[in-house]
Motif scaffolding. Structure first.
Motif, short mmCIF file in Angstrom:
data_model
loop_
_atom_site.label_atom_id
_atom_site.label_comp_id
_atom_site.label_asym_id
_atom_site.label_seq_id
_atom_site.Cartn_x
_atom_site.Cartn_y
_atom_site.Cartn_z
N VAL A 46 0.74 -1.29 0.05
CA VAL A 46 0.12 0.10 0.01
C VAL A 46 0.94 1.35 -0.02
O VAL A 46 0.51 2.19 -0.83
CB VAL A 46 -1.05 0.16 1.03
N ASP A 47 1.90 1.14 0.79
CA ASP A 47 2.90 2.43 0.97
C ASP A 47 3.42 2.68 -0.48
O ASP A 47 3.66 3.83 -0.89
CB ASP A 47 4.08 2.17 1.89
N ALA A 48 3.80 1.44 -1.24
CA ALA A 48 4.34 1.79 -2.44
C ALA A 48 3.57 2.34 -3.46
O ALA A 48 4.06 3.24 -4.29
CB ALA A 48 5.24 0.27 -2.91
N VAL A 49 2.23 1.90 -3.64
CA VAL A 49 1.31 2.29 -4.36
C VAL A 49 1.04 3.47 -4.25
O VAL A 49 1.08 4.81 -4.91
CB VAL A 49 0.00 1.31 -4.58
N ARG A 50 0.87 4.06 -3.00
CA ARG A 50 0.62 5.53 -2.39
C ARG A 50 1.63 6.41 -2.72
O ARG A 50 1.61 7.49 -3.38
CB ARG A 50 0.05 5.61 -1.00
N GLY A 51 2.82 6.00 -2.53
CA GLY A 51 4.27 6.80 -3.15
C GLY A 51 4.27 6.73 -4.57
O GLY A 51 4.50 8.20 -4.90
N ASP A 59 0.25 10.51 -10.09
CA ASP A 59 -0.99 11.07 -10.15
C ASP A 59 -1.08 12.74 -9.76
O ASP A 59 -1.79 13.45 -10.33
CB ASP A 59 -1.81 10.44 -9.44
N ALA A 60 -0.23 12.99 -8.90
CA ALA A 60 -0.16 14.51 -8.66
C ALA A 60 -0.06 15.34 -9.55
O ALA A 60 -0.42 16.59 -9.65
CB ALA A 60 0.77 14.67 -7.47
N LYS A 61 0.92 14.94 -10.67
CA LYS A 61 1.22 15.59 -11.81
C LYS A 61 -0.26 16.10 -12.58
O LYS A 61 -0.20 17.07 -13.20
CB LYS A 61 2.14 15.06 -12.86
N ASN A 74 -3.06 16.80 -5.68
CA ASN A 74 -2.61 16.11 -4.52
C ASN A 74 -3.66 14.86 -3.96
O ASN A 74 -4.25 15.35 -2.86
CB ASN A 74 -2.23 17.00 -3.11
N ILE A 75 -3.81 14.04 -4.84
CA ILE A 75 -5.00 13.05 -4.55
C ILE A 75 -4.11 11.56 -4.46
O ILE A 75 -3.53 11.52 -5.39
CB ILE A 75 -5.92 12.90 -5.87
N LYS A 76 -4.28 11.09 -3.24
CA LYS A 76 -3.78 9.54 -3.30
C LYS A 76 -4.75 8.70 -3.98
O LYS A 76 -6.00 8.56 -3.40
CB LYS A 76 -3.66 9.28 -1.76
#
Length: 105
Positions: free
Chosen positions: A74-79, A85-87, A91-93
């Motif tokens: 989960v941390d890897a996907v969110r990272g 995705d932020a680009k 700022n959406i996780k």
């Protein structure tokens, strides 16, 4: 037929070594998360919150053995989501869905 004590010893060995197996597999799993593209389902657009990343863990019982790996995944996907995705979306996780299943049926 195994005796009661033999069963306990075998269960302990399997339980103990299952962590070793997961520890050995962790770098491979995390590397695959880095390599996989974030795809939109069926070519449909959307945002990271509408296109979740799904992770399945089968035969988990209480999930005690695999929980550490799932947290790292989960941390890897969110990272990645924060970087990629932020680009596009700000700022959406990305939502991550864990599918835990104890029975294969």
């Amino acid at each position: 037929m195994l005796s009661y004590y033999t069963t306990i010893i075998v269960s302990y060995i399997i339980y103990t070594y299952s962590f070793d197996v997961i520890d050995a597999a962790t770098p491979l799993v995390l590397n695959e998360i880095k390599r996989q593209p974030f795809r939109r389902p069926f070519g449909v657009g959307g945002t990271p919150t509408t296109n979740a990343y799904h992770i399945a863990d089968y035969g988990t019982a209480d999930a005690g053995t695999s929980l550490g790996l799932m947290s790292k995944m989960v941390d890897a996907v969110r990272g990645r989501s924060v970087k990629e995705d932020a680009k596009k979306y700000g700022n959406i996780k990305r939502e991550v869905v864990l599918h835990y299943e104890d029975q294969l049926t």
